[in-house]
Motif scaffolding. Sequence first.
Motif, PDB file in Angstrom:
ATOM      1  N   GLU A  56      24.700  17.930  20.585  1.00 10.19           N
ATOM      2  CA  GLU A  56      24.074  18.121  19.188  1.00 10.19           C
ATOM      3  C   GLU A  56      22.293  18.453  18.914  1.00 10.19           C
ATOM      4  O   GLU A  56      21.990  19.303  19.149  1.00 10.19           O
ATOM      5  CB  GLU A  56      24.249  17.167  17.755  1.00 10.19           C
ATOM      6  N   ASP A  94      18.485  26.263  17.946  1.00 15.53           N
ATOM      7  CA  ASP A  94      17.848  26.604  16.124  1.00 15.53           C
ATOM      8  C   ASP A  94      16.379  27.007  16.497  1.00 15.53           C
ATOM      9  O   ASP A  94      16.256  27.001  15.789  1.00 15.53           O
ATOM     10  CB  ASP A  94      17.751  24.727  15.561  1.00 15.53           C
ATOM     11  N   ASP A 112      20.318  21.870  18.520  1.00 16.07           N
ATOM     12  CA  ASP A 112      18.924  21.793  18.297  1.00 16.07           C
ATOM     13  C   ASP A 112      17.994  22.481  18.583  1.00 16.07           C
ATOM     14  O   ASP A 112      17.341  23.035  17.968  1.00 16.07           O
ATOM     15  CB  ASP A 112      18.492  20.215  18.271  1.00 16.07           C
TER      16      ASP A 112
END
Length: 222
Positions: free
Chosen positions: A151, A158, A155
């Motif tokens: 995760e 992103d 991030d």
Amino acid sequence: MREIFDAELTLLGEDLVAMSRRVERAITDAGTALLTADLALAESVIADDLGIDAMERDLDERCVLLLAQQQPVATDLRIVVSALRMSSTLERMGDLARHVAQVARGRYPARAVPDALAPTFAQLHDAAVRVAQRTTTLLVSRDIALAGSVEADDDLLDRLHEDTFAALLGGAWAGTPQETVDVTLLGRYYERFGDHAVSVARRITYLVTGTTHPTDDLATPA
């Protein structure tokens, strides 16, 4: 009969790992082809995606057969349903790697990525490869502590995706219309690749703990 069923469940897990390793190789080679304008490498990624698709079909057929013949419940049911979901997610990750390779092939002999954004896409490449490697390791180990690392890498993907938009919308952007389209699509491919890896990580967490992420319905992202 139980021994046969257990062997089938073990084989499902092993095949998911094998599928993830092929996806890992696909995104690694696709990004390298993109950054170096390597036509042969791009074409190999595109061709190998058919093999990833075939693995998904085989896994799905076996999962459906197990559901029909064994009618599993509780943990066994979670394993089979999760295998169905994860095979679909891994197949989509392979598609995204293929999309990156297709952009690289389409711009050959030039590089698809403008020089000004080469450092950003090098970081996208590194983060996507790391996500893929950790996804494979997670499938092998089922170490849910690793899910947080997946995760965290998502991030980063992103943020880097947002950086590509900032570059395109900034006053200094001087790329051609084709470069603008390529950067937009490539950033999206990498961003979605990370999202799918998170989906696998959360599915593994569900398998181990029986609980879902508070903001995740475990649906496979598009």
